[in-house]
Design a protein around this motif. Structure first.
Motif, PDB file in Angstrom:
ATOM      1  N   ILE A 122      14.565 -22.028 -82.462  1.00 16.70           N
ATOM      2  CA  ILE A 122      15.127 -20.735 -82.123  1.00 16.70           C
ATOM      3  C   ILE A 122      14.399 -20.306 -81.188  1.00 16.70           C
ATOM      4  N   GLY A 123      14.979 -19.854 -80.000  1.00 22.53           N
ATOM      5  CA  GLY A 123      14.389 -19.065 -78.936  1.00 22.53           C
ATOM      6  C   GLY A 123      14.495 -17.745 -78.902  1.00 22.53           C
ATOM      7  N   MET A 124      13.539 -17.047 -78.221  1.00 24.23           N
ATOM      8  CA  MET A 124      13.493 -15.714 -78.235  1.00 24.23           C
ATOM      9  C   MET A 124      12.844 -15.237 -76.710  1.00 24.23           C
ATOM     10  N   THR A 125      13.184 -14.292 -76.017  1.00 27.46           N
ATOM     11  CA  THR A 125      12.732 -13.615 -74.595  1.00 27.46           C
ATOM     12  C   THR A 125      12.579 -12.100 -74.901  1.00 27.46           C
ATOM     13  N   ALA A 126      11.441 -11.753 -74.529  1.00 26.28           N
ATOM     14  CA  ALA A 126      11.187 -10.328 -74.794  1.00 26.28           C
ATOM     15  C   ALA A 126       9.883 -10.093 -74.041  1.00 26.28           C
ATOM     16  N   PRO A 127       9.693  -8.685 -73.894  1.00 24.10           N
ATOM     17  CA  PRO A 127       8.303  -8.288 -73.316  1.00 24.10           C
ATOM     18  C   PRO A 127       7.187  -8.665 -74.272  1.00 24.10           C
ATOM     19  N   LEU A 128       6.405  -9.554 -73.811  1.00 27.72           N
ATOM     20  CA  LEU A 128       5.033  -9.933 -74.431  1.00 27.72           C
ATOM     21  C   LEU A 128       4.165  -9.435 -73.761  1.00 27.72           C
ATOM     22  N   SER A 129       4.163  -8.821 -72.639  1.00 29.75           N
ATOM     23  CA  SER A 129       2.874  -8.310 -71.887  1.00 29.75           C
ATOM     24  C   SER A 129       3.593  -7.140 -71.107  1.00 29.75           C
ATOM     25  N   GLY A 130       2.572  -6.386 -70.418  1.00 29.76           N
ATOM     26  CA  GLY A 130       3.048  -5.216 -69.505  1.00 29.76           C
ATOM     27  C   GLY A 130       3.099  -4.101 -70.202  1.00 29.76           C
ATOM     28  N   PRO A 131       3.760  -2.761 -69.874  1.00 31.50           N
ATOM     29  CA  PRO A 131       3.770  -1.543 -70.112  1.00 31.50           C
ATOM     30  C   PRO A 131       4.272  -1.530 -71.787  1.00 31.50           C
ATOM     31  N   ASN A 132       5.294  -2.596 -71.980  1.00 31.96           N
ATOM     32  CA  ASN A 132       6.248  -2.648 -73.061  1.00 31.96           C
ATOM     33  C   ASN A 132       6.020  -3.960 -74.040  1.00 31.96           C
ATOM     34  N   GLY A 133       4.904  -4.644 -73.670  1.00 35.54           N
ATOM     35  CA  GLY A 133       4.516  -5.757 -74.482  1.00 35.54           C
ATOM     36  C   GLY A 133       4.170  -5.628 -75.759  1.00 35.54           C
ATOM     37  N   ALA A 134       3.901  -4.092 -76.443  1.00 33.51           N
ATOM     38  CA  ALA A 134       3.497  -4.150 -77.748  1.00 33.51           C
ATOM     39  C   ALA A 134       4.683  -4.326 -78.443  1.00 33.51           C
ATOM     40  N   TYR A 135       6.070  -4.084 -77.951  1.00 35.54           N
ATOM     41  CA  TYR A 135       7.058  -4.225 -78.720  1.00 35.54           C
ATOM     42  C   TYR A 135       7.373  -5.490 -79.165  1.00 35.54           C
ATOM     43  N   GLY A 136       7.492  -6.342 -78.091  1.00 32.93           N
ATOM     44  CA  GLY A 136       7.929  -7.616 -78.248  1.00 32.93           C
ATOM     45  C   GLY A 136       6.786  -8.555 -79.018  1.00 32.93           C
ATOM     46  N   MET A 137       5.467  -8.130 -78.921  1.00 35.18           N
ATOM     47  CA  MET A 137       4.519  -9.090 -79.478  1.00 35.18           C
ATOM     48  C   MET A 137       4.703  -8.591 -81.045  1.00 35.18           C
ATOM     49  N   ASP A 138       5.041  -7.340 -81.553  1.00 36.81           N
ATOM     50  CA  ASP A 138       5.386  -6.840 -82.785  1.00 36.81           C
ATOM     51  C   ASP A 138       6.468  -7.728 -83.330  1.00 36.81           C
ATOM     52  N   MET A 139       7.580  -7.731 -82.759  1.00 33.34           N
ATOM     53  CA  MET A 139       8.868  -8.472 -83.383  1.00 33.34           C
ATOM     54  C   MET A 139       8.337 -10.120 -83.364  1.00 33.34           C
TER      55      MET A 139
END
Length: 373
Positions: free
Chosen positions: A25-42
């Motif tokens: 399964i693939g995923m693309t999301a912000p994992l760094s930068g100003p919004n990286g916390a969102y992607g890392m949580d997910m």
């Protein structure tokens, strides 16, 4: 001999991303930068749930694998990542996209044309909620959250019901912000009102000085902020520094816990529309399961519970699709789900419906940064 070769070839003709022992399964999301916390949580929640499923034997003997790439909440990177995941990494399906403009572009340019289903996006934009009849690429987009129109309708209804009329809007200048602005404007129009002032903030920026200047001129009773947590926090700080104390309201993508971390006690009183069950209420089965997954020391959040909903839906749909798994079977299975109960949270689809849910809850940040319903 030719018949035998063809027969052997058919045996090996498995679906892309699926082997006898795994499903990628693939995923693309912000994992760094100003919004990286969102992607890392997910990512962390989805990975934990997949691990739980794998430890219990997987799905029809296959283990789930998650491959997540960082797009920094940039549209071009999200599109490039989607191409990499589908064309190079050969993923079976996608999960947990982030952002309206990135998801819309990836849907229309990559995973839609490639006929690869995506379950869940942190976006309430109408562009990913068109019917497959109106946009064939939408056939492969399965939303699990309510739209921004649903959220803004709930917010405006609440504000107007208590007599507030001077309502301003500050929005992020991209698909997310514009979709939210349209929702607020439409909801106000139903009530014969218009925004008293409108200002913008650029994506991935906390330069809100111009927005503050524009909004303060209207001295609004309420400001609806269609922005993410860092610019939201900076806007609130500067508005209060300018001696402006309206009721601040914002939408679910802001991330209540991240906003509290950024603003501290100054977050008190900010209203937030939510599109997922309250993640601290363990009376709801899916919330209880989510909390159990993270453990007693886990940090519960709205982003976390949404990622959990996405992962649960992915697992349910793959399981219902049977051992002879294919992308088309997964799409057909999802289209057959009507009022599918994930444990106190329901989603529905059909051949021409990709809305998923209309659930909206209004919350406010109270003392100590606690989110109250």
């Amino acid at each position: 001999m030719l018949v035998l070769v063809n027969w052997i070839g058919c045996l090996g003709a498995a679906e892309v991303g699926v082997t006898d022992t795994s499903i990628l399964i693939g995923m693309t999301a912000p994992l760094s930068g100003p919004n990286g916390a969102y992607g890392m949580d997910m990512k962390e929640v989805i990975s934990a749930y997949f691990k739980q499923i794998n430890n219990a034997g997987g799905i029809n003997g296959r283990k789930l694998e998650l491959l997540a790439l960082d797009d920094g909440y940039e549209t071009d990177r999200a599109v490039a990542n989607s191409k990499t995941l589908i064309n190079d990494k050969k993923v079976f399906a996608m999960i947990a996209s982030y952002g309206s403009s990135p998801t819309t572009a990836a849907m229309n340019d990559v995973f839609g044309p490639a006929k690869v289903p995506l379950i869940g996006a942190i976006s309430g934009a109408d562009s990913i909620r068109q019917t497959p009849k109106d946009n064939p690429n939408n056939r492969y987009m399965f939303n699990v959250r309510a739209s921004y129109a649903n959220e803004t309708e709930a917010i405006v209804n609440q504000l107007v019901s208590i007599g507030l009329k001077n309502i301003a809007v500050v929005y992020q200048n991209d698909g997310f912000g514009k979709s939210g602005l349209e929702g607020v404007t439409a909801a106000l129009k139903k009530r014969n009102q218009t925004p008293s002032a409108v200002a913008t903030v650029e994506r991935n920026s906390i330069d809100v000085s111009q927005a503050v200047e524009t909004i303060t001129k209207a001295s609004p009773q309420t400001v609806v902020m269609i922005t993410l947590y860092k610019p939201t926090a900076e806007f609130v700080r500067q508005m209060r520094k300018a001696k402006q104390h309206p009721q601040f309201m914002t939408l679910s993508p802001v991330g209540a816990d991240l906003l509290v971390n950024e603003l501290g006690d100054d977050a008190r009183g900010i209203g937030i529309s939510q599109v997922m069950p309250y993640p601290w209420n363990d009376t709801i089965p899916i919330v209880r399961d989510y909390q159990k997954l993270l453990g007693k020391q886990g940090k519960f959040s709205y982003y976390g519970i949404e990622a959990y909903v996405m992962a649960r839906l992915m697992v349910d749909a793959i399981r219902k699709s049977g051992k002879e798994l294919s992308r088309e079977k997964l799409v057909s299975t999802l289209e057959s789900l009507q009022n599918h109960d994930l444990g106190g949270y329901q989603v529905s689809y059909s051949a021409n419906d990709r809305l998923g849910s209309r659930f909206v809850d209004l919350t406010v940040i109270g003392n100590g940064g606690h989110v109250l319903r």
